[in-house]
Design an enzyme around this catalytic site. Sequence first.
Site, short mmCIF file in Angstrom:
data_model
loop_
_atom_site.label_atom_id
_atom_site.label_comp_id
_atom_site.label_asym_id
_atom_site.label_seq_id
_atom_site.Cartn_x
_atom_site.Cartn_y
_atom_site.Cartn_z
N SER A 176 0.84 -1.20 0.00
CA SER A 176 0.00 0.00 0.00
C SER A 176 0.88 1.26 0.00
O SER A 176 1.66 1.45 -0.93
CB SER A 176 -0.96 -0.05 1.19
OG SER A 176 -2.00 0.89 1.06
N ASP A 193 -9.91 -4.69 -4.82
CA ASP A 193 -9.22 -3.53 -4.24
C ASP A 193 -9.42 -2.34 -5.17
O ASP A 193 -9.18 -2.46 -6.38
CB ASP A 193 -7.74 -3.87 -4.11
CG ASP A 193 -6.89 -2.76 -3.51
OD1 ASP A 193 -7.45 -1.71 -3.13
OD2 ASP A 193 -5.67 -2.93 -3.46
N HIS A 251 -8.08 -5.17 -0.37
CA HIS A 251 -6.84 -4.48 -0.01
C HIS A 251 -6.28 -5.06 1.29
O HIS A 251 -7.02 -5.38 2.21
CB HIS A 251 -7.16 -2.98 0.15
CG HIS A 251 -5.96 -2.11 0.25
ND1 HIS A 251 -5.16 -1.80 -0.82
CD2 HIS A 251 -5.43 -1.44 1.31
CE1 HIS A 251 -4.19 -0.99 -0.45
NE2 HIS A 251 -4.33 -0.76 0.85
#
Length: 379
Positions: free
Chosen positions: A212, A320, A350
């Site tokens: 991320s 995601d 995610h």
Amino acid sequence: MSSLESAIAGDDASHAVPSQGPGAAPTGSGSQGASAKPDEDITSLIEDHIIPKLDPEFLRYFAKHHVPAPQPNIPIEHVRANPQAFRSPCALDTSGYPGVTEDSFASTRDDNVRIPVRVYYPDEARHGPGPYPVHLNFHGGGFVLGDLDTEGALCLRMREAGVVVVDVAYRLCPETVWGKCFQDAWDALNWVRDSSTTLYINPSSLSIGGISAGAHISLVLQHLARDAGIPLKLCMASVTPATDALTYTYYTDSPFPSFHEFHRGPVLPWARIKFFGQTCMPRDTLPSLRQQWPDWWFAPLRAANWTGLCDSFIRTAEADPLRDEGEAYAMKLVAGGNRVTIKRYLGCPHTFMYLDCMSKKHEYDRDAVDALRAAHGLI
């Protein structure tokens, strides 16, 4: 029976992407009692069209442990005062574990600032005496959350490749201005190279990676290393943000279909992205931030030069909102003539790799170990 209840109960017809069988029981902490009925408000957090696309193991976890996304107006003081409420499911304090040491390095730009790191050494009995290849890890958390515990369990797993893992606690927003994280990452890379003797690593066998926000940092570092002539064995970026989504006014500003499709999905809905954006770069600071930092730091997809970059392993999650931009970054690498491996984990949201109850998380761990071994010539 609602579509979510049907998915949790294991109705085959509700699953677009089957897992290890509709009735498979999840494993890991917090996952016992697999077929619990969902709380009343879960369907308000996941839209009906998304539910059939999610792995049943994740749905069972979410039904029991979902945490509503922080709203954009949540005070950062509340976040800092309640760190346990915002910790990742795989957070683990590994300080004091065998083969794990604490260290720090000095910022080259800010006097009297030291950046903590946690260093994970492989088992010498299994991997020999070293010196070892080294992998730098940058944790996720939207540039706002995270510390050296956030991905402790993942770092323990990665060192099984036979590499030293250096986990970097780069500075967070809003206490530090957005953009300093990239400088911290650059300093970390150079500190590792300069400390090969004390760290007992091979400075010619370096790799980087993150999840991320940590993946975003890794992408920027990949270009900076190329420009400085520092060879890297691999950039391993997962659920990768590659645009300036934190600056969006609304989710419809994104050009990517996945951002629209999953804006009210689990784990990273638009409300959470907006919270991170408003915390990192409030509207009144954006003009000065854009003057302070290169444009492509905000959106690595806008980097000017795509040639001569190190090998990459880009991993995305099917459910995601960041899926499409991560894959667009991978295709830019391909177009630039670089060697790239792309993998999409089906049925996953995610940061699914934080959830020990998911078989896809364990697949993710195996893929990481295999990629590090291959990149560093350990197989």
